[in-house]
Write a protein that holds these residues in place. Structure first.
Motif, short mmCIF file in Angstrom:
data_model
loop_
_atom_site.label_atom_id
_atom_site.label_comp_id
_atom_site.label_asym_id
_atom_site.label_seq_id
_atom_site.Cartn_x
_atom_site.Cartn_y
_atom_site.Cartn_z
N VAL A 140 15.34 7.29 -7.44
CA VAL A 140 14.34 6.31 -7.88
C VAL A 140 13.93 5.42 -6.71
N ALA A 143 11.70 7.47 -4.46
CA ALA A 143 10.35 7.70 -4.99
C ALA A 143 9.53 6.42 -4.96
N LEU A 144 10.19 5.31 -5.31
CA LEU A 144 9.52 4.02 -5.33
C LEU A 144 8.97 3.69 -3.94
N TRP A 145 9.81 3.85 -2.92
CA TRP A 145 9.37 3.49 -1.57
C TRP A 145 8.44 4.53 -0.97
N ARG A 146 8.55 5.78 -1.44
CA ARG A 146 7.59 6.77 -0.97
C ARG A 146 6.18 6.32 -1.35
N GLY A 147 6.07 5.75 -2.55
CA GLY A 147 4.79 5.21 -2.97
C GLY A 147 4.40 3.97 -2.19
N LEU A 148 5.36 3.04 -2.04
CA LEU A 148 5.05 1.77 -1.39
C LEU A 148 4.73 1.95 0.09
N SER A 150 3.20 4.64 1.22
CA SER A 150 2.11 5.61 1.36
C SER A 150 0.94 5.01 2.12
N ASP A 152 -2.25 5.64 1.98
CA ASP A 152 -3.54 5.40 1.34
C ASP A 152 -3.49 4.40 0.20
N ARG A 153 -2.31 4.14 -0.40
CA ARG A 153 -2.32 3.12 -1.44
C ARG A 153 -1.09 2.23 -1.45
N GLY A 154 -0.25 2.31 -0.45
CA GLY A 154 0.94 1.47 -0.41
C GLY A 154 0.71 0.18 0.34
N ILE A 155 1.82 -0.44 0.73
CA ILE A 155 1.75 -1.70 1.47
C ILE A 155 1.03 -1.52 2.81
#
Lengths: 314, 283
Positions: A140, A143-148, A150, A152-155
């Motif tokens: 988890v 996956a959470l940080w993979r998004g954050l 990213s 094109d849409r993360g931090i």
């Protein structure tokens, strides 16, 4: 028990067998019964840990695909290991990992514990909230940080839009930044645990030591350096030792986030073992890498033991 | 002294402001990502594309049942549940017995056993993983839940034994000795007297072991490769890798996975933290 049943009735002849029977019962009670309580878990542990660990020593000297017969090759696997540039690269990454985890999380946890120790109001909220990431499953967190992270849409995307330079890249997908980015994510989950350990250790320091430091006119920093740090030294040294050991074994976050990529940039020894054993079916070679990792761990423990014997207070 | 103390107390209270500021920043660092995760679990896919970090404007509670279906949580929760319950029972029973022997029965060779357990815990999993896998494969234990339960019992036992042993050492001997005089067997002393008296230790160990099994990744990946046997964690990993673009679903699935863990942690945090910091030192 059985002797008792067949005991003769006559008191005169009975005395000796009774004593023998009692001695036997005492022997069973004192020597056998304790081991009966230990045996089940010991058998399971030997079957899972010690047995396979010992056979890994043998398999490290064989050519073995895991299923068929193992063919004895002597030290060939280790000779190959020395020549294997992938192995050297992975080992180098373990050393980089070690450098990151001996500094960043320990500094963060020491600072936060030092700031949290004198606080009464709201202390429990901080302690619990900072600890929560440690109880989350690695998948988890990853996956959470993979998004954050990213691009094109993360931090990084937000910072990039704000015009902050240096954030226009995929940190996990770029060879130069992949390993530090994984370390950042692992540390997010890890440092709160260190914080709670250090805090518990700080709370065991006798308050009068602080009192006398204050009477001597010590500043906050001097208090921390001369009272707090020596006070928590056993915990601190133990965690430095464990960090060193774990840095040679790290696997989860790297495997989940990049599987060692891109192009091997974040490969470490544990990832090599996994790939050699389960993707390439080189179980013999994988065992050799595993044994080498254990050797590094053994060296770390030996160095600590030697330093301690030499009188270093660690 | 009493005239000085309040003044100094107030000065120190006031001077703690920087502490609160720094700690609040760290709190935001720890909690912020989780709050964003919760926000994203409630958005529509379109909204998430436009607003990936902020609070949701829509509240798509139906994301949760949808993610439950897509992630096959009914099955994976069952698998993880079997692993957790099986391991906890095994570790508490067998580890408890060994701890009892070490703490109360004056086990001959106790030092050797302790040394063995210590060395065993510091061996890297990667050393014994490969032979273990191929042995389990020959025994038909790969892709079975009980095969993995045996492994988890073995790897979690040393921690359990050390913690339970230190707990049992603190118990007074009077009750046990009285029971032994009355003719109770060692098993009866263990089951009827020592276990009930040391239940807080058992609870702590149970919680820590349950958490570590629920979260475990490497062994579960290696030993359970069939879809029907995936745990919550390994299935989520597959799910998250396959639907990297579908963040609402992966976020909703993640929230469902971590919510029970966080709730149980908050309810029993003292016990959790004690257990994890006393000896459950695991990366």
């Amino acid at each position: 028990m059985q002797l008792q049943k067949s005991m003769p009735i006559s008191a005169a002849t009975a005395a000796a067998p009774i004593r023998a029977a009692e001695r036997r019962r005492a022997f069973v009670r004192r020597r056998v019964v304790p081991w009966l309580f230990v045996l089940p878990i010991l058998i399971i542990n030997v079957a899972v840990v010690a047995g396979p660990a010992l056979s890994a020593v043998y398999y490290s000297m064989t050519d073995w695909n895991g299923i068929g017969a193992a063919e004895w090759v002597g030290l060939a696997n280790f000779q190959e290991l020395i020549r294997d540039s992938g192995f050297r690269h992975a080992f180098g990454n373990n050393v980089i990992w070690l450098a990151m985890f001996l500094t960043v999380p320990i500094a963060m946890a020491l600072a936060a514990a030092g700031l949290l120790a004198p606080i009464r109001r709201g202390a429990i909220v901080f302690r619990m909230a900072l600890f929560i990431p440690y109880v989350l499953p690695s998948v988890v967190t990853a996956a959470l940080w993979r998004g954050l992270l990213s691009p094109d849409r993360g931090i990084p995307a937000v910072l990039n839009d704000l015009g902050v330079p240096g954030f226009d890249k995929a940190f996990l997908g770029t060879a130069r930044t992949a390993l530090p980015a994984i370390g950042f994510v692992d540390n997010w989950h890890w440092w709160g645990f260190l914080l709670v350990l250090f805090l518990a250790s700080m709370q065991n320091i006798p308050p009068d030591l602080y009192e006398s430091a204050r009477l001597d006119g010590a500043s906050r920093w001097q208090e921390f350096r001369d009272v707090t740090l020596p006070g928590i030294r056993p915990t601190l040294v133990f965690m430095i030792l464990m960090t060193t050991i774990w840095s040679f074994l790290t696997f989860d976050y790297i495997w989940i986030l990049t599987q060692g990529g891109p192009a091997g940039a974040s490969e470490v020894l544990a990832v090599l073992v996994y790939k050699e054993a389960f993707n390439n079916f080189n179980a013999g070679y994988a065992s050799a890498i595993g044994l080498t990792m254990s050797f590094f761990v053994g060296c770390v423990i030996a160095i600590f033991a030697i330093l301690r014997r030499r009188g270093w207070e660690i | 002294m009493s005239a000085v103390a309040p003044a100094r107390g107030a000065r120190r209270e006031a001077s703690l402001a920087p502490n609160y500021i720094v700690l609040t920043i760290l709190l935001a660092f720890a909690m912020g990502p989780l709050i964003i995760l919760f926000f994203n679990s409630l958005k529509t896919t379109a909204e998430l594309g436009l607003n990936p970090l902020g609070p949701p404007r829509s509240f798509m509670w139906e994301n949760f049942p949808k993610a439950w279906e897509m992630g096959n949580f009914a099955m994976t929760t069952r698998n993880s549940g079997v692993l957790v319950v099986g391991t906890v029972i095994g570790v508490l029973l067998l580890g408890g017995m060994a701890a009892y022997s070490l703490a109360k029965l004056d086990l001959p060779g106790a030092g050797l056993l302790t040394l063995y357990l210590l060395v065993g815990t510091s061996l890297p999993i990667q050393l014994y993983l490969v032979p273990l896998y191929f042995t389990w494969n020959r025994l038909g234990l790969v892709n079975t839940l009980h095969g993995l339960v045996i492994i988890y019992i073995a790897t979690n036992a040393p921690f359990a034994i050390f913690l339970l042993r230190s707990y049992m050492l603190q118990l007074p001997r009077d009750f046990e000795d009285a029971a032994r005089v009355d003719g109770a067997s060692e098993w009866q002393v263990f089951a009827r007297i020592v276990v009930p008296l040391s239940w807080p230790g058992f609870l702590t160990v149970g919680l820590v072991v349950a958490l570590s099994v629920w979260n475990e990744f490497l062994m579960a990946t290696v030993f359970l490769t069939e879809q029907d046997l995936f745990t919550v964690v390994t299935s989520y990993n597959n799910f998250a890798q396959r639907f990297t673009r579908d963040w609402t679903m992966t976020s909703a699935a993640a929230v469902m996975m971590i919510l029970p863990v966080i709730v149980i942690f908050l309810a029993l945090q003292r016990r959790f933290i004690d257990g994890l910091t006393q000896g459950g030192l695991k990366g």
